[in-house]
Design a protein around this motif. Structure first.
Motif, PDB file in Angstrom:
ATOM      1  N   ASP A   3       3.488  -0.139   7.006  1.00  0.00           N
ATOM      2  CA  ASP A   3       2.972   1.052   7.144  1.00  0.00           C
ATOM      3  C   ASP A   3       3.808   1.871   8.356  1.00  0.00           C
ATOM      4  OD1 ASP A   3       0.985   1.151   5.181  1.00  0.00           O
ATOM      5  OD2 ASP A   3      -0.347   0.421   6.526  1.00  0.00           O
ATOM      6  N   THR A   8       0.343   3.232   3.160  1.00  0.00           N
ATOM      7  CA  THR A   8       1.109   2.911   2.094  1.00  0.00           C
ATOM      8  C   THR A   8       0.369   2.964   0.638  1.00  0.00           C
ATOM      9  OG1 THR A   8       2.404   1.466   3.265  1.00  0.00           O
ATOM     10  CG2 THR A   8       2.853   1.440   1.034  1.00  0.00           C
ATOM     11  N   TRP A  11      -0.320   6.804   0.074  1.00  0.00           N
ATOM     12  CA  TRP A  11       0.985   7.453  -0.446  1.00  0.00           C
ATOM     13  C   TRP A  11       1.574   7.213  -1.793  1.00  0.00           C
ATOM     14  CZ3 TRP A  11       6.408   5.208   0.298  1.00  0.00           C
ATOM     15  CH2 TRP A  11       7.369   6.200  -0.099  1.00  0.00           C
ATOM     16  N   PHE A  53       6.687   3.370   6.948  1.00  0.00           N
ATOM     17  CA  PHE A  53       6.572   4.683   6.161  1.00  0.00           C
ATOM     18  C   PHE A  53       6.332   5.824   6.963  1.00  0.00           C
ATOM     19  CE2 PHE A  53       2.754   7.242   4.813  1.00  0.00           C
ATOM     20  CZ  PHE A  53       3.348   7.827   3.610  1.00  0.00           C
ATOM     21  N   HIS A 109      13.795   0.708   6.618  1.00  0.00           N
ATOM     22  CA  HIS A 109      12.564   0.844   5.856  1.00  0.00           C
ATOM     23  C   HIS A 109      12.854  -0.100   4.765  1.00  0.00           C
ATOM     24  CE1 HIS A 109       8.549   1.155   4.373  1.00  0.00           C
ATOM     25  NE2 HIS A 109       8.783   2.190   3.734  1.00  0.00           N
TER      26      HIS A 109
END
Length: 283
Positions: A242, A58, A61, A245, A273
């Motif tokens: 995560d 995460t 990203w 994600f 999410h």
């Protein structure tokens, strides 16, 4: 990587991180730096010596860092002059020795953008303050200012020239041998597929033998099992955020490939999410 110790990351940070975690390369680390934050370092698998935490998917990203670099972890060779400070030496003197050095603190090397050519001088400086002698080989020492470690090797004649500062192979090699070494090192790193192809290139008349070998050793040519084990280990170590994600990114990938049900799957995964994120943020 080239002969440089530090190279800026130019590819996708997330993809580079996943490839490093799932791959088998052991010659480089991925370093993420952010002003005022602790560095995050991803080193090859099975390396338990790194004092830095790995970055989360995460974090990468969201690009929660200022800079990202590849840092070489290969061994380098150098020639160092050791000062002799023993009491029985009238005027002192120097002893020329070979030395092997490597990056032990990737984050520090990346932050300082340490050039390869500066390392022999740092080794000589550190060896002088420690009174390192040629007969102390093969002890290992660390240069804390620049994040490299070194080991003193054998004594050399004083006429031996210093190696090229951009080389990561023995300094006695010429350019042609260095190029051949890099080529074969890359071929070996790519595994049995590359080696079988290289063999056929030089021995095309042995195609039948190579075919028989591939049939008998097909498990060596399939990294599916290892890839699956690595993926399972990676997913097991992820937190809820995560994992969510990864689910979103996978659904996006399926959608981009034109899978009919992917758009609906993507909407469901994104919704789950977001709900997980709101629950995590609530007091």
């Amino acid at each position: 990587m080239t002969g440089a110790l530090v190279e800026p990351l130019t590819a996708s940070p997330l993809r580079s991180l996943l490839r490093l975690r799932l791959g088998s390369r052991v010659d480089r680390a991925l370093v993420f730096l952010a002003t005022g934050e602790e560095p995050r370092v991803e080193r090859p698998r099975h390396d338990e010596t790194c004092p830095y935490r790995s970055p989360s998917l995460t974090m990468v990203w969201r690009r929660a860092f200022d800079r990202a670099y590849w840092v070489s972890l290969v061994d380098h060779d150098a020639v160092v002059d050791l000062h002799d400070h023993r009491a029985d030496t009238w005027h002192g003197g120097t002893t020329r020795v070979s030395a092997t050095w490597w990056v032990s603190d990737p984050a520090l090397v990346a932050r300082e953008r340490l050039p390869v050519g500066d390392v022999p001088s740092w080794i000589a400086h550190d060896a002088a303050r420690r009174s390192v002698r040629a007969d102390m080989a093969p002890m290992e020492f660390q240069v804390p200012e620049v994040g490299v470690s070194y080991r003193i090797g054998r004594s050399l004649p004083s006429s031996v020239p210093e190696p090229s500062q951009t080389a990561d192979m023995p300094f006695v090699w010429g350019d042609e041998r260095r190029a051949a070494y890099r080529f074969y090192r890359e071929a070996v790193a790519q595994g049995p597929y590359s080696l079988a192809g290289l063999w056929l290139l030089h021995h095309p008349d042995q195609a039948r033998e190579v075919l028989d070998w591939t049939v008998q050793n097909r498990t060596l040519l399939s990294d599916q099992a290892e890839w699956e084990r690595s993926l399972v280990a990676l997913l097991q170590g992820l937190g809820a955020e995560d994992r969510g994600f990864i689910g979103v990114k996978l659904a996006e990938l399926l959608s981009s490939m034109g899978i009919p049900q992917a758009d609906e799957t993507l909407r469901r995964v994104e919704s789950a999410h977001r709900r997980a994120g709101r629950r995590a943020a609530s007091p």
